[in-house]
Design an enzyme around this catalytic site. Structure first.
Site, mmCIF file in Angstrom:
data_model
loop_
_atom_site.group_PDB
_atom_site.id
_atom_site.type_symbol
_atom_site.label_atom_id
_atom_site.label_comp_id
_atom_site.label_asym_id
_atom_site.label_seq_id
_atom_site.Cartn_x
_atom_site.Cartn_y
_atom_site.Cartn_z
ATOM 1 N N LYS A 11 21.339 34.973 74.258
ATOM 2 C CA LYS A 11 22.469 35.559 73.365
ATOM 3 C C LYS A 11 22.477 36.557 72.848
ATOM 4 O O LYS A 11 23.146 37.037 72.494
ATOM 5 C CB LYS A 11 22.446 35.096 71.776
ATOM 6 C CG LYS A 11 22.746 32.706 72.377
ATOM 7 C CD LYS A 11 22.821 31.531 70.823
ATOM 8 C CE LYS A 11 22.303 30.484 71.279
ATOM 9 N NZ LYS A 11 22.518 29.596 70.537
ATOM 10 N N GLN A 22 19.752 29.169 65.008
ATOM 11 C CA GLN A 22 19.218 28.301 66.040
ATOM 12 C C GLN A 22 18.387 26.648 65.773
ATOM 13 O O GLN A 22 17.661 27.065 64.414
ATOM 14 C CB GLN A 22 18.436 28.903 67.073
ATOM 15 C CG GLN A 22 17.865 28.349 68.010
ATOM 16 C CD GLN A 22 19.341 28.200 68.883
ATOM 17 O OE1 GLN A 22 19.793 29.409 69.122
ATOM 18 N NE2 GLN A 22 19.167 27.398 69.797
ATOM 19 N N ASP A 46 28.823 29.605 64.275
ATOM 20 C CA ASP A 46 28.119 27.753 65.465
ATOM 21 C C ASP A 46 29.502 26.861 65.052
ATOM 22 O O ASP A 46 29.394 25.820 65.941
ATOM 23 C CB ASP A 46 27.310 27.516 65.098
ATOM 24 C CG ASP A 46 26.101 28.096 66.316
ATOM 25 O OD1 ASP A 46 25.690 27.541 67.289
ATOM 26 O OD2 ASP A 46 24.929 27.778 65.911
HETATM 27 N N1 GUN Z 1 20.571 24.292 69.887
HETATM 28 C C1 GUN Z 1 21.285 23.483 70.813
HETATM 29 N N2 GUN Z 1 22.352 24.388 71.060
HETATM 30 C C2 GUN Z 1 22.616 24.562 69.692
HETATM 31 C C3 GUN Z 1 23.508 25.480 69.142
HETATM 32 O O1 GUN Z 1 24.496 26.001 70.018
HETATM 33 N N3 GUN Z 1 23.807 26.527 67.864
HETATM 34 C C4 GUN Z 1 22.823 26.403 66.760
HETATM 35 N N4 GUN Z 1 22.346 27.298 66.144
HETATM 36 N N5 GUN Z 1 21.640 26.107 67.401
HETATM 37 C C5 GUN Z 1 21.245 24.571 69.003
#
Ligand code: GUN
Length: 282
Positions: free
Chosen positions: A52, A96, A119
């Site tokens: 990311k 995350q 998110d």
């Molecule tokens: N863990 C797995 N997929 C995601 C996501 O799209 N965003 C976040 N913050 N954590 C994750």
């Protein structure tokens, strides 16, 4: 059978994000910023966060990663979030997941300013999207919908089966499908007869983390199969939740893993971050 090429579409979207960033810089004098909180030592989470952050840098988005030890207190995470809520250089905040078990994920997600919730996990945005209103759409289901759109696949009136009912993927994807006028079935680990649901669907979307869950006899001829699983095998290979080689022969469209939904997730996170910045400056 047509491959739904998420790698190629994500590159197109990322190029557009880069243009939007340049436009924000020249017309408004701001650079969009994303703050990521990474707690603990989960290897997969660390990899996703690195990807990311790299994509942000390539698109010209400022990004900062707050790495915290597994033992960090909930209060310390909340303080960091509050700091980022107040920071005018930060447009998007992403924690995350998963978080360690001593941390209450709901408390953390609800502490994020909904305007920075790129998110789309804050109940404010969950509710707005559910009601068909403008709000941040979680990146993975958003990516699935964009991928279908790219290939002119209209889900209106289609029977869609979503397998997996997580807050991150299954539930928001079912919401987006419903909002797009599909007829939606949501299956999960307590579903009595999974095959009965998948085998009548025009579009099957699977995000469970179970390798080989969807087999060829569970899919009707000509179905569209969206594999949202990302599973690392012992030999290091990455596979989805679909028994790809056999299922691919039966369907009209399928996403490869890797190179399908995965790259779309990151692209849509960047789109959401730029959207947050654009909204901030009006
Ligand atoms: N863990 C797995 N997929 C995601 C996501 O799209 N965003 C976040 N913050 N954590 C994750």
């Amino acid at each position: 059978m047509v491959l739904l090429d998420g790698k190629s579409l994500s590159n197109k979207i990322k190029a557009k994000v880069k243009e939007d960033v340049l436009e924000l810089q020249s017309s408004k004098g701001i650079t969009p910023g994303l703050a990521v909180v990474l707690v603990g030592n989960d290897a997969a989470s660390a990899t996703y966060v690195k990807m990311k952050s790299k994509s942000c840098n390539e698109a010209g988005i400022y990004s900062v990663v707050h790495e915290m030890p597994e033992s960090i207190s909930q209060d310390s995470i909340l303080k960091t979030i509050e700091m980022m809520n107040q920071n005018p250089n930060i447009d998007g905040i992403l924690v995350q997941l998963p978080l360690p078990s001593h941390v209450d994920t709901t408390v953390i997600l609800e502490a994020i300013d909904p305007k920075k919730d790129v998110d789309g996990f804050h109940p404010f945005n969950v509710g707005r999207v559910r009601a068909g209103l403008d709000g941040f759409i979680p990146a993975t289901p958003y990516g699935v919908m964009e991928l279908l759109k790219e290939y002119d696949i209209d889900v209106k009136g289609k029977d869609v089966c979503v397998v997996g009912a997580s807050n991150i993927v299954g539930k928001p994807l079912a919401t987006l499908m419903l909002n797009a006028n599909a007829t939606v079935d949501i299956c999960h680990i307590y579903t009595k007869d999974l095959k009965a649901h998948t085998s009548k669907a025009d579009i099957v979307c699977v995000g469970t983390g179970v390798v080989g869950l969807i087999k060829e006899d569970m899919i009707k001829d000509g179905a569209i199969v969206i594999d949202i699983g990302i599973n690392r095998l012992e030999d290091g290979r990455i596979v989805g939740d679909v028994d790809y080689d056999k299922v691919a022969q039966k369907c009209s469209y399928i996403t490869p893993v890797p190179g399908g939904v995965g790259p779309m997730t990151i692209a849509m996170l960047l789109v959401n971050t730029v959207k947050a910045a654009q909204k901030r400056v009006g």
